[in-house]
Scaffold this active site. Structure first.
Site, PDB file in Angstrom:
ATOM      1  N   CYS A  43     -61.223 -67.685 -53.502  1.00  0.00           N
ATOM      2  CA  CYS A  43     -61.923 -67.232 -52.301  1.00  0.00           C
ATOM      3  C   CYS A  43     -62.847 -66.063 -52.610  1.00  0.00           C
ATOM      4  CB  CYS A  43     -60.931 -66.863 -51.205  1.00  0.00           C
ATOM      5  SG  CYS A  43     -60.098 -68.299 -50.489  1.00  0.00           S
ATOM      6  N   GLU A  46     -60.391 -68.057 -45.511  1.00  0.00           N
ATOM      7  CA  GLU A  46     -61.697 -67.531 -45.903  1.00  0.00           C
ATOM      8  C   GLU A  46     -62.675 -68.668 -46.180  1.00  0.00           C
ATOM      9  OE1 GLU A  46     -58.541 -64.955 -48.110  1.00  0.00           O
ATOM     10  OE2 GLU A  46     -58.740 -67.007 -47.366  1.00  0.00           O
TER      11      GLU A  46
END
Length: 139
Positions: free
Chosen positions: A99, A70
């Protein structure tokens, strides 16, 4: 998800391969996979800090030389001047708390994942941020 799983095969992580896609208006904006930063030597069973320290998945994120898929998808967007606002993230497992905080501030509106990462606090934060989350533990 097929493309996301294919992207995960590029991972240089020896513990878990993860792939991510940022999509908007049915177009892929960026891809990302987990692994060490560009120009840094890949981990091995002998050099992986997490294996050496017997660190369980979902804990002590700072003890890793790699970036998450991510994060790399967001970084690729920044590097190439692509807005992530109102995009959807497809990822092969639910994101960790670190994230999630980046995804929230990147303007991502939806996350679709195929597998669980052991971080319930991350999923709670996504709900609080009103980000649509679809996957095994978000249903």
């Amino acid at each position: 998800m097929d493309i996301t799983k294919k992207v995960a095969t590029r991972s240089s992580c020896i513990r878990r391969g993860v792939g991510a896609l940022l999509v908007r208006d049915k177009r892929i904006l960026t891809t990302g996979y987990n692994g060490v930063p560009s120009g840094i030597s890949h981990c091995t069973k002998e050099t992986c800090l997490r294996i050496k320290g017997d660190i369980p998945s979902g804990t002590r994120h700072e003890l890793c030389r790699g970036l998450h898929a991510e994060q790399n998808a967001i970084i690729q967007a920044a590097l190439h001047g692509i807005s992530t606002k109102d995009s959807t993230l497809y990822v092969t497992c639910s994101p960790c708390l670190i994230c999630v905080k980046m995804l929230i501030n990147s303007g991502i509106k939806e996350i679709i994942y195929d597998g669980n990462y052991p971080d319930s606090m991350a999923l709670d934060m996504l709900k609080e941020a009103n980000i649509i989350c679809r996957g095994v533990s978000c249903e």
